[in-house]
Design an enzyme around this catalytic site. Structure first.
Site, short mmCIF file in Angstrom:
data_model
loop_
_atom_site.label_atom_id
_atom_site.label_comp_id
_atom_site.label_asym_id
_atom_site.label_seq_id
_atom_site.Cartn_x
_atom_site.Cartn_y
_atom_site.Cartn_z
N GLU A 34 59.54 5.88 -50.35
CA GLU A 34 59.27 5.22 -51.63
C GLU A 34 58.03 4.32 -51.53
OE1 GLU A 34 63.31 4.28 -53.87
OE2 GLU A 34 63.48 3.84 -51.71
N GLU A 121 59.53 -26.56 -32.45
CA GLU A 121 59.06 -25.22 -32.79
C GLU A 121 58.69 -24.47 -31.53
OE1 GLU A 121 56.80 -26.08 -37.00
OE2 GLU A 121 55.72 -26.53 -35.15
N LYS A 123 56.24 -22.48 -29.07
CA LYS A 123 54.80 -22.50 -28.78
C LYS A 123 54.39 -21.06 -28.50
CE LYS A 123 51.22 -24.85 -26.13
NZ LYS A 123 50.46 -23.64 -25.78
N ASP A 125 52.31 -17.66 -27.81
CA ASP A 125 51.26 -17.37 -26.84
C ASP A 125 50.42 -16.20 -27.36
OD1 ASP A 125 49.72 -17.45 -24.62
OD2 ASP A 125 51.23 -16.73 -23.22
N GLU A 179 49.67 -18.37 -35.60
CA GLU A 179 49.34 -17.68 -34.36
C GLU A 179 49.42 -16.18 -34.56
OE1 GLU A 179 48.61 -18.74 -30.09
OE2 GLU A 179 48.79 -19.89 -31.94
N TYR A 227 52.81 -22.29 -39.19
CA TYR A 227 53.59 -23.50 -38.94
C TYR A 227 52.94 -24.78 -39.44
CZ TYR A 227 50.39 -22.92 -34.99
OH TYR A 227 49.28 -22.68 -34.22
N LYS A 315 55.72 -27.44 -21.89
CA LYS A 315 55.36 -26.17 -21.26
C LYS A 315 56.45 -25.75 -20.28
CE LYS A 315 51.42 -24.69 -21.05
NZ LYS A 315 50.72 -23.54 -21.67
N CYS A 409 38.48 -9.06 14.72
CA CYS A 409 38.13 -8.60 13.37
C CYS A 409 38.72 -7.22 13.13
CB CYS A 409 36.61 -8.56 13.21
SG CYS A 409 36.09 -7.90 11.61
N CYS A 412 35.48 -4.70 12.84
CA CYS A 412 34.52 -4.41 13.90
C CYS A 412 35.04 -4.76 15.29
CB CYS A 412 33.20 -5.13 13.65
SG CYS A 412 33.30 -6.93 13.81
N CYS A 425 34.86 -13.80 11.18
CA CYS A 425 34.21 -12.87 12.11
C CYS A 425 32.75 -13.27 12.22
CB CYS A 425 34.32 -11.43 11.60
SG CYS A 425 33.33 -10.26 12.56
N CYS A 431 29.10 -6.06 11.42
CA CYS A 431 30.41 -5.92 10.75
C CYS A 431 30.19 -5.32 9.37
CB CYS A 431 31.09 -7.29 10.65
SG CYS A 431 32.76 -7.21 9.97
#
Length: 675
Positions: A34, A121, A123, A125, A179, A227, A315, A409, A412, A425, A431
């Site tokens: 529809e 509220e 937060k 991201d 956001e 918001y 956070k 190393c 080498c 090294c 090397c």
């Protein structure tokens, strides 16, 4: 035409109502068939008449490719939020609020402020949106930018079906903030058929909204929550509840998780509840926001130079999971430093599949009780939801195999040297990874910017053309390249042209390309700006070097020693003989915005940023009027700390210097978002 226009307006009103029911209220009242019938009829009328009304939902599919983003100055500033991660920080914020309210009431007994109540509220991201409505019509949409000026993204935002193109409120101009998000279920569905799957929902949303092709934005099927009314030339609210009711009445999508509380203890309980339910949402959040609900109290509390005093972001800690530490390899960098890299059993963490984690050095392995952890369960976390790190073993038992620290190393076989916390090294000329790394670094974008050059090119030139030093690149000829695998005439000529172009380079980039130990782009820029020529830099004394703001004793010694190394002197001489002519760049004075929070500030960058290199960040900061230096002192105003920030961060904290350790906050202040 009049009858057609009337029918088009009726169709638009009906489609808008169905969009509102479906995308905002999640309560569709008609079938897809529809809805499609109404939409197809509108398209038919628009094609017949050649007219598209300004509020037509057909505009949501995305138009022509845009040439760029125009700056947009907000009618009212968009503020960042102060942050906390624990109950103590929340209580400290409440103490400040109560003191300010008490001081005001003491001085204004006739019109006291009410005892603070709070709204909590989510937060979100994603990417902050600022929408401008004039007489009820959406006339602009922009990113947050630096809070005062953002980027106009109206055509991109029009593709979000939960954003109303027209609202009932017709009495003036308002700015509505929210956001932009890509829901996780939509991301999963998109990736099932995408040629290039998207890595995570945050980047998917930010990338779509800052894409110059609105059709790409439309394909992402973004959503948005709103918001706040940031500006109105007419309407006022007594409290947050009234503002949210206004948003709902005007068909904006408002989070159902908006709750009101009288006590801070109830606020804390709600924050804990949101944290425990964090992974159940169909979109990313990285915390919650606590605000004083009364609007008059907000006006009285006002703002610092950065944050509203009446709100704070809580956070959440980064998501942690356990997985098996499968192996540790030891990689050789261009400076000879040996870095351990952990490979773990693949695990999903904050929407990303993690397989590799960085381990700084053997000391880091021992501190985290990982010495006998091969094959064991370990905790991993994506710090600030970006870079994975191993936190430690998930069990107390010594149930794993030992991580053996190399003495030679791995490339080498040369005996390694311990320098501070790291292994090195010393075999610079024999090397392979070091030589290939130096050549690749020399040619990189922030250095000599040699087009088409890659680490694969460096490996091929090392193996088949005997390139052992950056100076060797300028001896290569067409005959050297044309016989190489995957090199045709076009590629060979293009690379030779890139070598030739790189000979005209700025001094700062050339110094950076040389790879002087303990220096980065900031230091090489200081050297170039101060001395003005390569010869003066090469002959600078330690005393002259230490006198520079960004150069301490260790760095000065590194620079002095580097340019007195016969091998480096020979390499530079050969490059100059080949025509390489580094010159100090003359930079015109930039007209920076003096109102920007970075203007006039002395800033130090430390750690690793995920959205850009530190050099790019430094360039952007300097364009905003900041002075970027490499060392922390009492004169430092701000330290920007990325992942694995070390002593500079610790020193900043001990001196009480402001630290920005949230990369999203940095991107917002720079007028950018992670994409």
């Amino acid at each position: 035409m009049t009858d057609f226009a009337s029918e088009m307006r009726t169709l638009i009103e009906a489609i808008d109502t169905h969009n509102y029911n479906y995308y905002t209220l999640d309560r569709p009242v008609v079938s897809d068939a529809e809805y499609d019938k109404l939409y197809d009829r509108l398209v038919e009328l628009e094609q017949t008449t050649g007219t598209t009304l300004p509020n037509s939902p057909t505009l949501r599919v995305g138009g022509e490719l845009l040439k760029g983003f125009e700056p947009h100055r907000h009618l009212s500033r968009l503020w960042s939020l102060d942050k906390t991660r624990d109950k103590d920080g929340l209580n400290a914020w409440l103490t400040r609020v109560l003191k300010l309210v008490g001081d005001y009431n003491k001085n204004n007994p006739e019109q006291p402020l009410p005892h603070p109540t709070f709204v909590v509220e989510l937060k979100f991201d994603g990417l902050t949106l600022n929408l401008t409505y004039d007489q009820g019509r959406l006339v602009q949409a922009s990113t947050r930018g630096n809070g005062a000026v953002g980027e106009g993204i109206l055509e991109q935002v029009k593709t979000i079906r939960s954003v109303p193109l027209e609202i009932p409120y017709k009495d003036g101009i308002i700015e509505v903030q929210g956001e932009g998000l890509m829901f996780l279920s939509v991301l999963d569905q998109y990736n099932q058929t995408a040629a290039e799957p998207l890595k995570n929902a945050r980047n998917a949303a930010a990338g779509a909204l800052r894409n110059l092709n609105p059709k790409t934005t439309a394909q992402r099927k973004l959503n948005a929550f709103f918001y706040n009314i940031g500006y109105s030339d007419n309407i006022r609210f007594d409290n947050h509840q009234e503002m949210v009711a206004f948003l709902k009445d005007n068909r904006f999508k408002v989070s159902p998780d908006t709750n009101y509380f009288d006590s801070i203890d109830d606020v804390m309980s709600q924050l804990e509840k949101i944290g425990s339910e964090r992974l159940s949402y169909d979109f990313l959040i990285d915390g919650a926001v606590v605000k004083v609900a009364d609007m008059r109290t907000r006006e009285v509390l006002g703002y610092t130079d950065k944050f509203p005093r009446w709100a704070i972001a809580f956070k959440f800690e980064a998501e942690e999971v356990t997985t098996v530490l499968e192996s540790v390899s030891w990689e050789v960098g261009r400076t000879g430093k040996i870095t351990p890299v952990a490979r773990v059993e693949p695990v999903d963490l904050a929407g990303v599949t993690v397989q590799n984690c960085t381990l700084n050095n053997i000391g880091d392995i021992e501190r985290k009780n990982l010495k006998h952890a091969l094959g064991s369960l370990v905790y991993i976390r994506r710090s600030n939801d970006v870079i994975p790190e191993i936190l430690g073993k998930a069990t107390e038992e010594s149930d794993g195999e030992e991580i053996v620290c190399p003495t030679q190393c791995p490339a080498c076989g040369t005996e390694l040297e311990q320098r501070g916390a790291h292994l090195f090294c010393p075999n610079r000329l024999g090397c392979r990874p070091q030589m290939i790394g130096r050549i690749t670094h020399f040619a990189s974008r922030d250095a000599m910017d040699i087009d088409t050059f890659s680490v694969m090119t460096a490996e091929q030139l090392y193996q088949e053309c005997g390139v052992r030093d950056p100076a060797d690149l300028y001896k290569l000829t067409y005959d050297d390249l044309i016989n190489l695998d995957r090199f045709g005439e076009k590629k060979a000529n293009k690379l030779l042209a890139a070598f030739d172009k790189s000979k005209e380079c700025d001094l700062s980039s050339f110094l950076f390309a040389l790879g002087i130990p303990n220096t980065g782009k900031t230091t090489t820029r200081v050297l170039a700006d101060h001395f003005g020529s390569l010869e003066k830099v090469m002959h600078a004394s330690i005393e002259e070097l230490i006198s520079l703001h960004d150069v301490g004793g260790i760095v000065a010694d590194s620079i002095y020693t580097f340019f007195r190394d016969p091998l480096m002197q020979d390499s530079i001489a050969r490059m100059q003989a080949a025509g390489v002519q580094p010159r100090a760049e003359e930079k015109p004075a930039a007209a920076a915005d003096e109102s920007h929070p970075f203007f006039g500030k002395t800033i130090v960058l430390t750690g690793t940023l995920s959205a850009m290199s530190r050099d790019e960040a430094a360039d952007r900061l300097e364009a905003l009027g900041a002075k970027v230096t490499g060392s922390v002192s009492k004169k430092t105003d701000i330290v920007i700390a990325g992942e694995s920030a070390g002593s500079k961060l610790a020193k900043a904290q001990s001196l009480g210097i402001r630290v920005i350790d949230d990369e999203q906050e940095l991107l917002e202040l720079l007028g950018l978002q992670q994409s």
